[in-house]
Design a protein around this motif. Structure first.
Motif, mmCIF file in Angstrom:
data_model
loop_
_atom_site.group_PDB
_atom_site.id
_atom_site.type_symbol
_atom_site.label_atom_id
_atom_site.label_comp_id
_atom_site.label_asym_id
_atom_site.label_seq_id
_atom_site.Cartn_x
_atom_site.Cartn_y
_atom_site.Cartn_z
ATOM 1 N N THR A 125 -6.431 5.873 -8.042
ATOM 2 C CA THR A 125 -7.680 5.220 -7.611
ATOM 3 C C THR A 125 -7.400 4.170 -6.539
ATOM 4 O O THR A 125 -8.102 4.097 -5.526
ATOM 5 C CB THR A 125 -8.379 4.555 -8.821
ATOM 6 O OG1 THR A 125 -8.575 5.529 -9.841
ATOM 7 C CG2 THR A 125 -9.714 3.967 -8.414
ATOM 8 N N MET A 126 -6.342 3.358 -6.762
ATOM 9 C CA MET A 126 -5.968 2.350 -5.760
ATOM 10 C C MET A 126 -5.540 3.006 -4.458
ATOM 11 O O MET A 126 -5.870 2.528 -3.366
ATOM 12 C CB MET A 126 -4.839 1.477 -6.300
ATOM 13 C CG MET A 126 -5.248 0.496 -7.379
ATOM 14 S SD MET A 126 -3.843 -0.360 -8.083
ATOM 15 C CE MET A 126 -3.296 -1.346 -6.702
ATOM 16 N N ALA A 127 -4.787 4.103 -4.557
ATOM 17 C CA ALA A 127 -4.249 4.756 -3.366
ATOM 18 C C ALA A 127 -5.330 5.450 -2.538
ATOM 19 O O ALA A 127 -5.125 5.724 -1.360
ATOM 20 C CB ALA A 127 -3.178 5.779 -3.761
ATOM 21 N N MET B 72 0.726 4.214 -2.875
ATOM 22 C CA MET B 72 0.409 5.603 -2.509
ATOM 23 C C MET B 72 1.563 6.543 -2.841
ATOM 24 O O MET B 72 1.360 7.635 -3.384
ATOM 25 C CB MET B 72 0.074 5.693 -1.015
ATOM 26 C CG MET B 72 -1.225 5.031 -0.639
ATOM 27 S SD MET B 72 -1.791 5.464 1.017
ATOM 28 C CE MET B 72 -0.486 4.809 2.037
ATOM 29 N N MET C 250 -12.704 -2.796 -1.285
ATOM 30 C CA MET C 250 -12.273 -4.131 -0.887
ATOM 31 C C MET C 250 -13.433 -5.132 -0.761
ATOM 32 O O MET C 250 -13.322 -6.260 -1.248
ATOM 33 C CB MET C 250 -11.478 -4.059 0.416
ATOM 34 C CG MET C 250 -10.670 -5.298 0.712
ATOM 35 S SD MET C 250 -9.385 -5.589 -0.524
ATOM 36 C CE MET C 250 -8.213 -4.330 -0.071
ATOM 37 N N MET D 56 -10.132 6.041 3.476
ATOM 38 C CA MET D 56 -9.218 5.866 2.349
ATOM 39 C C MET D 56 -8.221 4.735 2.596
ATOM 40 O O MET D 56 -8.110 4.208 3.699
ATOM 41 C CB MET D 56 -8.516 7.188 2.056
ATOM 42 C CG MET D 56 -9.456 8.193 1.405
ATOM 43 S SD MET D 56 -8.807 9.835 1.276
ATOM 44 C CE MET D 56 -9.105 10.480 2.889
ATOM 45 N N THR D 57 -7.495 4.385 1.535
ATOM 46 C CA THR D 57 -6.628 3.199 1.562
ATOM 47 C C THR D 57 -5.596 3.250 2.682
ATOM 48 O O THR D 57 -5.324 2.244 3.329
ATOM 49 C CB THR D 57 -5.894 3.068 0.209
ATOM 50 O OG1 THR D 57 -6.855 3.139 -0.835
ATOM 51 C CG2 THR D 57 -5.149 1.753 0.116
ATOM 52 N N ILE E 227 0.845 -1.209 0.000
ATOM 53 C CA ILE E 227 0.000 0.000 0.000
ATOM 54 C C ILE E 227 0.878 1.256 0.000
ATOM 55 O O ILE E 227 0.587 2.229 -0.714
ATOM 56 C CB ILE E 227 -0.960 -0.018 1.215
ATOM 57 C CG1 ILE E 227 -2.031 -1.088 1.005
ATOM 58 C CG2 ILE E 227 -1.613 1.340 1.426
ATOM 59 C CD1 ILE E 227 -2.972 -1.286 2.166
ATOM 60 N N LEU F 45 -9.044 1.967 -2.380
ATOM 61 C CA LEU F 45 -8.859 0.520 -2.254
ATOM 62 C C LEU F 45 -9.605 -0.049 -1.045
ATOM 63 O O LEU F 45 -10.166 -1.140 -1.115
ATOM 64 C CB LEU F 45 -7.368 0.187 -2.152
ATOM 65 C CG LEU F 45 -6.959 -1.248 -2.497
ATOM 66 C CD1 LEU F 45 -7.308 -1.559 -3.938
ATOM 67 C CD2 LEU F 45 -5.473 -1.456 -2.275
ATOM 68 N N LEU F 46 -9.631 0.695 0.060
ATOM 69 C CA LEU F 46 -10.323 0.214 1.264
ATOM 70 C C LEU F 46 -11.842 0.143 1.063
ATOM 71 O O LEU F 46 -12.448 -0.902 1.335
ATOM 72 C CB LEU F 46 -9.971 1.088 2.474
ATOM 73 C CG LEU F 46 -10.582 0.673 3.812
ATOM 74 C CD1 LEU F 46 -10.110 -0.714 4.220
ATOM 75 C CD2 LEU F 46 -10.242 1.678 4.907
ATOM 76 N N ALA G 261 -6.148 1.592 6.219
ATOM 77 C CA ALA G 261 -6.174 0.139 6.439
ATOM 78 C C ALA G 261 -4.946 -0.391 7.180
ATOM 79 O O ALA G 261 -5.091 -1.072 8.213
ATOM 80 C CB ALA G 261 -6.353 -0.585 5.108
ATOM 81 N N SER H 209 -4.938 10.291 2.292
ATOM 82 C CA SER H 209 -4.808 8.834 2.360
ATOM 83 C C SER H 209 -3.456 8.443 2.959
ATOM 84 O O SER H 209 -3.368 7.533 3.791
ATOM 85 C CB SER H 209 -4.966 8.236 0.966
ATOM 86 O OG SER H 209 -4.876 6.827 1.007
#
Length: 345
Positions: A331-333, A211, A340, A257-258, A207, A336-337, A261, A250
């Protein structure tokens, strides 16, 4: 630097890391680390100015010292146990030396002194390589030797790193130094959880890589080297300005946000292991990091530097980065949470 030479350097960089990650013999792991170090020195000093030469020299000296310590610790262990197997580091002095060497390679406090200075003397792309790709080889060695490393030392290194990573970034105005202290703080979280649950360490690392790469991509695209430069990102792209803000929050670890997590899971695991004072201190010191991320988000979104009318708009240079790649990473950064549960279904 000509493209063929640059390609050779980058492929050598990748080869050195892969050799270290796939080795079970200490000499092969050390050779991988050396190839890795020697490949990035020309990349750091490629811009031909005194700052980059100084950064390359500092990087070379610290990494050479750390690699020599790794070799010395493995020789001591081989002398005592008769094996060069990475997973058989059973001699205590060797383990202590190895912990310090890997902490220096990663830039964990109190051996972090080289990282902000090296990043400040590098280009933004080289700084991205140093804080992402260059962490993979030492982290793989930690993963392989984790059963023999001292949990106390790693917990102390993790707590110190999260403290100094937050404290050191408070008064910085250069984005590269801010990202250096951000890297120190994030690696502190990984070092803290490493001896307790290695799966969480790997998840945190992945992660962090996503990020950091996403944020550096935006910094490279907008050519933002100082905090004042970030006030002009709106002139380049309003969408990028909004996305950068969410990315920074994030990285600070704000839900949903990711970045929330790994911190959430690490704090949960620390309290499960009855390390409640450590969990409280880690949570408090993460607020220091959150402060300078929020300050950067504030300058990016809500402020405009006092300039004359003619200097408000940046020239729109041709993009050097792939827009789909930046879109996927950002988008993943950020999401993602929340995504999931949908992925698991």
């Amino acid at each position: 630097m000509s493209p063929p030479i640059y390609a050779i350097m980058l492929s050598s960089l990748a080869t050195g890391t892969i050799i270290t990650m796939t080795s079970y013999h200490w000499l092969m792991a050390w050779i991988g680390l050396e190839i890795n170090t020697l490949a990035i020195i020309p990349i750091i000093s490629a811009s031909h100015n005194p700052r980059s030469t100084e950064a390359a020299t500092k990087y070379f000296l610290t990494q050479a010292a750390a690699s020599a310590t790794v070799l010395f610790s493995s020789m001591l262990n081989a002398w005592q146990t008769g094996t060069w197997d990475i997973t058989q580091m059973s001699y205590l002095p060797s383990n202590l030396l190895l912990s310090m060497a890997l902490a220096m390679k990663l830039g964990l406090a109190p051996l972090h002194f080289w990282l902000p200075e090296v990043l400040q003397g590098s280009t933004l792309f080289t700084a991205l390589i140093i804080v992402t790709w260059q962490k993979l080889a030492p982290m793989s060695l930690i993963y392989l030797t984790i059963n023999n490393l001292s949990p106390t030392i790693l917990l102390i290194l993790g707590l110190l790193s999260s403290t100094i990573g937050g404290w050191g970034g408070l008064n910085q105005t250069q984005t590269r130094k801010i990202m250096a202290y951000s890297s120190i703080a994030n690696l502190g979280w990984m070092a803290t959880i490493a001896t307790i649950m290695t799966n969480l360490m790997i998840m945190n690392l992945l992660i962090y890589l996503v990020m950091t790469t996403a944020l550096f991509s935006f910094l490279i695209l907008s050519k933002s080297k100082t905090i004042q430069d970030t006030t002009m990102t709106w002139a380049l792209s309003p969408t990028m300005t909004i996305t950068m803000t969410f990315l920074l929050l994030s990285l600070g670890g704000l839900p949903p946000m990711t970045g929330f997590a790994p911190k959430w899971l690490i704090l949960e695991e620390l309290t499960t292991q009855n390390l409640i004072p450590l969990a409280i201190l880690m949570a408090i010191f993460s607020l220091l990091s959150l402060f300078f991320y929020t300050r950067l988000a504030y300058t990016t979104t809500l402020t405009l530097s006092p300039n004359t009318l003619q200097t408000k708009f940046k020239w729109r240079f041709k993009q050097t980065l792939s827009t789909p790649l930046i879109s996927i990473l950002s988008t993943m950064a950020i999401f993602l949470l929340p995504l999931m549960p949908l992925m698991l279904m």
